[in-house]
Design a protein around this motif. Structure first.
Motif, PDB file in Angstrom:
ATOM      1  N   ARG A   1      -7.280  95.634  -9.290  1.00  0.00           N
ATOM      2  CA  ARG A   1      -8.086  94.574  -9.905  1.00  0.00           C
ATOM      3  C   ARG A   1      -7.864  93.247  -9.192  1.00  0.00           C
ATOM      4  NH1 ARG A   1      -7.736  92.660 -16.278  1.00  0.00           N
ATOM      5  NH2 ARG A   1      -9.414  91.094 -16.182  1.00  0.00           N
ATOM      6  N   ILE A   2      -6.573  92.891  -8.991  1.00  0.00           N
ATOM      7  CA  ILE A   2      -6.295  91.647  -8.260  1.00  0.00           C
ATOM      8  C   ILE A   2      -6.797  91.755  -6.831  1.00  0.00           C
ATOM      9  CG2 ILE A   2      -4.472  90.073  -7.494  1.00  0.00           C
ATOM     10  CD1 ILE A   2      -2.789  90.972  -9.831  1.00  0.00           C
ATOM     11  N   GLY A   3      -6.730  92.946  -6.229  1.00  0.00           N
ATOM     12  CA  GLY A   3      -7.215  93.129  -4.870  1.00  0.00           C
ATOM     13  C   GLY A   3      -8.691  92.852  -4.725  1.00  0.00           C
ATOM     14  N   ARG A   4      -9.474  93.288  -5.718  1.00  0.00           N
ATOM     15  CA  ARG A   4     -10.918  93.000  -5.649  1.00  0.00           C
ATOM     16  C   ARG A   4     -11.193  91.504  -5.810  1.00  0.00           C
ATOM     17  NH1 ARG A   4     -14.340  97.461  -6.157  1.00  0.00           N
ATOM     18  NH2 ARG A   4     -13.217  99.435  -6.382  1.00  0.00           N
ATOM     19  N   TRP A   5     -10.487  90.868  -6.740  1.00  0.00           N
ATOM     20  CA  TRP A   5     -10.618  89.416  -6.859  1.00  0.00           C
ATOM     21  C   TRP A   5     -10.183  88.730  -5.559  1.00  0.00           C
ATOM     22  CZ3 TRP A   5     -12.788  86.127 -10.237  1.00  0.00           C
ATOM     23  CH2 TRP A   5     -13.184  86.619 -11.472  1.00  0.00           C
ATOM     24  N   ASN A   6      -9.127  89.246  -4.975  1.00  0.00           N
ATOM     25  CA  ASN A   6      -8.628  88.716  -3.711  1.00  0.00           C
ATOM     26  C   ASN A   6      -9.696  88.789  -2.633  1.00  0.00           C
ATOM     27  OD1 ASN A   6      -5.929  89.725  -1.444  1.00  0.00           O
ATOM     28  ND2 ASN A   6      -7.114  87.858  -1.544  1.00  0.00           N
ATOM     29  N   PHE A   7     -10.343  89.933  -2.503  1.00  0.00           N
ATOM     30  CA  PHE A   7     -11.356  90.091  -1.449  1.00  0.00           C
ATOM     31  C   PHE A   7     -12.535  89.168  -1.674  1.00  0.00           C
ATOM     32  CE2 PHE A   7     -15.477  91.993  -0.389  1.00  0.00           C
ATOM     33  CZ  PHE A   7     -15.387  91.914   0.992  1.00  0.00           C
ATOM     34  N   TRP A   8     -13.124  89.214  -2.870  1.00  0.00           N
ATOM     35  CA  TRP A   8     -14.358  88.442  -3.081  1.00  0.00           C
ATOM     36  C   TRP A   8     -14.091  86.944  -3.030  1.00  0.00           C
ATOM     37  CZ3 TRP A   8     -18.672  90.512  -2.093  1.00  0.00           C
ATOM     38  CH2 TRP A   8     -18.888  91.873  -2.321  1.00  0.00           C
ATOM     39  N   THR A   9     -12.913  86.514  -3.478  1.00  0.00           N
ATOM     40  CA  THR A   9     -12.595  85.090  -3.379  1.00  0.00           C
ATOM     41  C   THR A   9     -12.491  84.661  -1.921  1.00  0.00           C
ATOM     42  OG1 THR A   9     -11.373  85.238  -5.453  1.00  0.00           O
ATOM     43  CG2 THR A   9     -10.996  83.305  -4.104  1.00  0.00           C
ATOM     44  N   MET A  10     -11.811  85.453  -1.104  1.00  0.00           N
ATOM     45  CA  MET A  10     -11.671  85.110   0.302  1.00  0.00           C
ATOM     46  C   MET A  10     -12.992  85.242   1.039  1.00  0.00           C
ATOM     47  SD  MET A  10      -7.947  86.653   1.412  1.00  0.00           S
ATOM     48  CE  MET A  10      -8.159  86.011   3.073  1.00  0.00           C
ATOM     49  N   PHE A  11     -13.744  86.306   0.769  1.00  0.00           N
ATOM     50  CA  PHE A  11     -15.000  86.528   1.493  1.00  0.00           C
ATOM     51  C   PHE A  11     -16.017  85.431   1.179  1.00  0.00           C
ATOM     52  CE2 PHE A  11     -19.195  88.512   2.015  1.00  0.00           C
ATOM     53  CZ  PHE A  11     -19.081  88.995   3.309  1.00  0.00           C
ATOM     54  N   LEU A  12     -16.199  85.145  -0.124  1.00  0.00           N
ATOM     55  CA  LEU A  12     -17.175  84.117  -0.487  1.00  0.00           C
ATOM     56  C   LEU A  12     -16.683  82.732  -0.077  1.00  0.00           C
ATOM     57  CD1 LEU A  12     -18.229  85.446  -4.011  1.00  0.00           C
ATOM     58  CD2 LEU A  12     -19.460  85.666  -1.842  1.00  0.00           C
ATOM     59  N   GLY A  13     -15.374  82.470  -0.256  1.00  0.00           N
ATOM     60  CA  GLY A  13     -14.843  81.168   0.139  1.00  0.00           C
ATOM     61  C   GLY A  13     -14.957  80.946   1.640  1.00  0.00           C
ATOM     62  N   PHE A  14     -14.714  81.982   2.426  1.00  0.00           N
ATOM     63  CA  PHE A  14     -14.817  81.833   3.877  1.00  0.00           C
ATOM     64  C   PHE A  14     -16.250  81.495   4.287  1.00  0.00           C
ATOM     65  CE2 PHE A  14     -15.867  83.707   7.975  1.00  0.00           C
ATOM     66  CZ  PHE A  14     -14.951  83.074   8.795  1.00  0.00           C
ATOM     67  N   ASN A  15     -17.219  82.243   3.761  1.00  0.00           N
ATOM     68  CA  ASN A  15     -18.618  81.970   4.126  1.00  0.00           C
ATOM     69  C   ASN A  15     -19.071  80.619   3.602  1.00  0.00           C
ATOM     70  OD1 ASN A  15     -19.994  84.460   5.483  1.00  0.00           O
ATOM     71  ND2 ASN A  15     -18.686  85.324   3.898  1.00  0.00           N
ATOM     72  N   LEU A  16     -18.577  80.226   2.409  1.00  0.00           N
ATOM     73  CA  LEU A  16     -18.928  78.917   1.881  1.00  0.00           C
ATOM     74  C   LEU A  16     -18.361  77.802   2.753  1.00  0.00           C
ATOM     75  CD1 LEU A  16     -20.431  77.773  -0.623  1.00  0.00           C
ATOM     76  CD2 LEU A  16     -18.191  77.582  -1.736  1.00  0.00           C
ATOM     77  N   ALA A  17     -17.214  78.063   3.381  1.00  0.00           N
ATOM     78  CA  ALA A  17     -16.588  77.031   4.206  1.00  0.00           C
ATOM     79  C   ALA A  17     -17.214  76.941   5.591  1.00  0.00           C
ATOM     80  CB  ALA A  17     -15.087  77.301   4.316  1.00  0.00           C
ATOM     81  N   PHE A  18     -17.471  78.092   6.218  1.00  0.00           N
ATOM     82  CA  PHE A  18     -17.815  78.071   7.642  1.00  0.00           C
ATOM     83  C   PHE A  18     -19.296  78.315   7.932  1.00  0.00           C
ATOM     84  CE2 PHE A  18     -13.270  78.920   7.604  1.00  0.00           C
ATOM     85  CZ  PHE A  18     -12.828  77.980   8.515  1.00  0.00           C
ATOM     86  N   LEU A  19     -20.032  78.917   7.021  1.00  0.00           N
ATOM     87  CA  LEU A  19     -21.462  79.104   7.293  1.00  0.00           C
ATOM     88  C   LEU A  19     -22.194  77.772   7.415  1.00  0.00           C
ATOM     89  CD1 LEU A  19     -23.453  81.418   7.753  1.00  0.00           C
ATOM     90  CD2 LEU A  19     -24.002  81.321   5.309  1.00  0.00           C
ATOM     91  N   PRO A  20     -21.924  76.769   6.539  1.00  0.00           N
ATOM     92  CA  PRO A  20     -22.615  75.472   6.712  1.00  0.00           C
ATOM     93  C   PRO A  20     -22.273  74.768   8.020  1.00  0.00           C
ATOM     94  CG  PRO A  20     -21.695  75.655   4.497  1.00  0.00           C
ATOM     95  CD  PRO A  20     -21.128  76.788   5.303  1.00  0.00           C
ATOM     96  N   MET A  21     -21.146  75.117   8.636  1.00  0.00           N
ATOM     97  CA  MET A  21     -20.784  74.448   9.882  1.00  0.00           C
ATOM     98  C   MET A  21     -21.749  74.769  11.014  1.00  0.00           C
ATOM     99  SD  MET A  21     -16.621  74.669   9.964  1.00  0.00           S
ATOM    100  CE  MET A  21     -15.637  74.045   8.613  1.00  0.00           C
ATOM    101  N   HIS A  22     -22.419  75.915  10.936  1.00  0.00           N
ATOM    102  CA  HIS A  22     -23.459  76.185  11.930  1.00  0.00           C
ATOM    103  C   HIS A  22     -24.556  75.119  11.858  1.00  0.00           C
ATOM    104  CE1 HIS A  22     -21.668  80.268  11.404  1.00  0.00           C
ATOM    105  NE2 HIS A  22     -21.869  80.332  12.711  1.00  0.00           N
ATOM    106  N   VAL A  23     -24.909  74.744  10.623  1.00  0.00           N
ATOM    107  CA  VAL A  23     -25.991  73.770  10.446  1.00  0.00           C
ATOM    108  C   VAL A  23     -25.520  72.382  10.864  1.00  0.00           C
ATOM    109  CG1 VAL A  23     -27.606  72.783   8.788  1.00  0.00           C
ATOM    110  CG2 VAL A  23     -26.892  75.175   8.562  1.00  0.00           C
ATOM    111  N   THR A  24     -24.295  71.987  10.455  1.00  0.00           N
ATOM    112  CA  THR A  24     -23.816  70.667  10.858  1.00  0.00           C
ATOM    113  C   THR A  24     -23.646  70.578  12.373  1.00  0.00           C
ATOM    114  OG1 THR A  24     -21.532  71.414  10.456  1.00  0.00           O
ATOM    115  CG2 THR A  24     -22.651  70.250   8.665  1.00  0.00           C
ATOM    116  N   GLY A  25     -23.279  71.705  12.999  1.00  0.00           N
ATOM    117  CA  GLY A  25     -23.197  71.705  14.455  1.00  0.00           C
ATOM    118  C   GLY A  25     -24.544  71.539  15.102  1.00  0.00           C
ATOM    119  N   LEU A  26     -25.557  72.233  14.581  1.00  0.00           N
ATOM    120  CA  LEU A  26     -26.914  72.066  15.118  1.00  0.00           C
ATOM    121  C   LEU A  26     -27.440  70.655  14.868  1.00  0.00           C
ATOM    122  CD1 LEU A  26     -28.468  75.499  14.068  1.00  0.00           C
ATOM    123  CD2 LEU A  26     -27.908  74.750  16.388  1.00  0.00           C
ATOM    124  N   ALA A  27     -26.916  70.027  13.794  1.00  0.00           N
ATOM    125  CA  ALA A  27     -27.327  68.647  13.508  1.00  0.00           C
ATOM    126  C   ALA A  27     -26.587  67.630  14.364  1.00  0.00           C
ATOM    127  CB  ALA A  27     -27.109  68.338  12.027  1.00  0.00           C
ATOM    128  N   GLY A  28     -25.643  68.103  15.201  1.00  0.00           N
ATOM    129  CA  GLY A  28     -24.998  67.204  16.148  1.00  0.00           C
ATOM    130  C   GLY A  28     -23.620  66.732  15.756  1.00  0.00           C
TER     131      GLY A  28
END
Length: 494
Positions: free
Chosen positions: A87-114
């Protein structure tokens, strides 16, 4: 290959597979943006922006952290004997997976914005504030996921369910022992017949535990494992594994001092580190555990084999052969660079570089070549059990090698070379240094064989040591002849 493994297998969506699937998704996304920055016009636009930051974090964290956590969820029960919480393992995965994409996916856009990277602050009103806030929130969510993993490890140590034998129903060999793994690992060494022995060999686990496989009876004061022929994989001897020692750790620390000294241009400190590493290696190599016991050991019931292997079957000799192949490829790369620079240069060598001292180079090569008959003399003395003849042959090789180094260094010192401003001088330094380093290593081989023979006599398994030493020394002689020819005849000396 990853998708084919999932397609042909029977996936069970538990924590290890969740992190493995997350690795595939994130690593592929990082690879796709890598293809994008490989396109030159696009790279001109996003170079040194947050687009690059997002790209390599998808590659590094997706390609390293997620599979590492998958491995920990899978193999920690084998180490501790307790399961991590699913149970904790599933929470562990989804927290890390969603948190990682929330942190680094927008950086593609800010990079394209200069938005440039490596800048700690920026002016307001550039349109990056909202996306950076989202990235900050994602970073905290990802950090919370990492803390969940440590909480899961702590919780499982106290409250985790016992893992039992093979909790995953795996077919690989590591699950044939009882978790937590005992110090001796396996009661006896199994012979596997497929990639999934626990599935294909039904009684294998029971045979291992009851000592029906190889090396069923432990030998006192020896750590043994099974050895096979290098070419056919047929079991024919037993390998003595070295006992635990602090010497490899000390050698690694000394090498760290050596390289740090060079980086800081503190050459005295570098020399001290090199001497320490060399001393640790030599002391570690001095003790031969095979010579401590000459009697055969029980490989299996009613089958006895010898300890160690001699001649072409020895793992040390084959390891040297593969090391020399890699070394030769590196040398050929140096020669290719030398020839490439020659083809692109108007004058090779420069006009103010005089020809080398041909007499010193010639006598230096002759000093190395005449060591080859001495190798055969050492082998003949070994078969005659003549310790004096064996030592005299090795002493002659050492004297000839030192003569070669002196003559070669004298010829090089007479040339007005400066490796900093000119490519020719730098390549001569590199090729000449490569040759002298290999002669120096060969001197260490020969000197080690000589001192070992003088200290322990010819009863200390010198045949394998002489075979390894002779193989490396013949390589050094051929390398020196070829390298001297490259330096002497390829440049158009005036």
């Amino acid at each position: 290959a990853w998708l084919a493994t999932l397609w042909l297998g029977k996936p069970v969506m538990r924590s290890p597979l969740l992190f493995s699937a997350g690795f595939i998704v994130l690593f592929v996304m990082g690879g796709l943006t890598g293809v994008m920055v490989a396109v030159m016009p696009f790279d001109w636009q996003v170079h040194d922006t947050y687009f690059v930051v997002a790209h390599f974090h998808y590659v590094l964290i997706g390609g390293m952290v997620f599979p590492l956590l998958a491995a920990l969820y899978y193999w920690l029960p084998l180490v501790t004997g307790r399961m991590l919480s699913e149970r904790i393992g599933r929470w562990n995965f989804w927290t890390m997976f969603l948190g990682f994409n929330l942190a680094f996916l927008p950086m593609h856009v800010t990079g394209l914005a200069g938005m440039p990277r490596r800048v700690y602050t920026y002016a307001e009103g550039l349109g990056w504030g909202t996306l950076n806030l989202v990235s900050t929130i994602g970073a905290f969510v990802f950090a919370a996921g990492v803390l969940l993993f440590f909480w899961n490890v702590w919780w499982s140590r106290r409250h985790g369910a016992p893992s039992g034998n093979n909790p995953w129903g795996a077919g690989t060999l590591e699950w044939a022992t009882d978790p937590p793994v005992p110090p001796y690992n396996f009661r006896s060494v199994p012979v596997v017949e497929s990639a999934y022995p626990l599935w294909d060999q039904k009684n294998l686990v029971e045979d291992i535990k009851r000592g029906r496989c190889l090396l069923p009876d432990p030998s006192p004061n020896l750590r043994l494992t099974v050895g096979s022929t290098p070419t056919h994989g047929e079991i024919d001897h037993v390998i003595v594994v070295p006992k635990p020692s602090y010497l490899p750790l000390l050698a690694a620390l000394a090498l760290t001092v050596f390289f740090c000294g060079f980086l800081a241009t503190q050459y005295a400190l570098a020399a001290l580190g090199f001497a320490g590493a060399l001393a640790a290696f030599l002391v570690w190599a001095w003790h031969d555990p095979v010579s401590d016991q000459k009697a055969p050991v029980d490989l299996a019931r009613e089958r006895r084999v010898t300890l160690g292997s001699e001649g072409p079957r020895a793992q040390g000799w084959w390891g040297l052969i593969f090391a020399l192949i890699i070394d030769l490829l590196f040398y050929l790369a140096l020669v290719f660079g030398f020839l490439l620079l020659w083809s692109r240069s108007d004058r090779w060598p420069p006009g103010n570089v005089p020809p080398p001292d041909w007499e010193s180079l010639g006598w230096g090569i002759a000093a190395l070549v005449i060591t080859l008959p001495a190798l055969f003399a050492a082998r003949a003395a070994l078969h005659r059990c003549s310790n004096a003849g064996y030592a005299a042959s090795l002493l002659f090789i050492l004297a000839a090698a030192c003569t070669h180094v002196w003559l070669f260094a004298r010829a090089a010192a007479a040339l007005p070379l400066d490796p900093h401003p000119r490519a020719f001088d730098a390549m001569v330094y590199a090729l000449g240094g490569f040759q002298l380093v290999h002669v120096g290593i060969g001197v260490l081989f020969v000197g080690f064989a000589l001192v070992r023979a003088l200290a322990a006599g010819l009863a200390s398994r010198p045949d394998l040591l002489l075979r390894i030493t002779a193989t490396f020394w013949c390589y050094v002689v051929v390398l020196a002849v070829v390298n001297t020819a490259v330096l002497a005849f390829l440049p158009a000396w005036s």
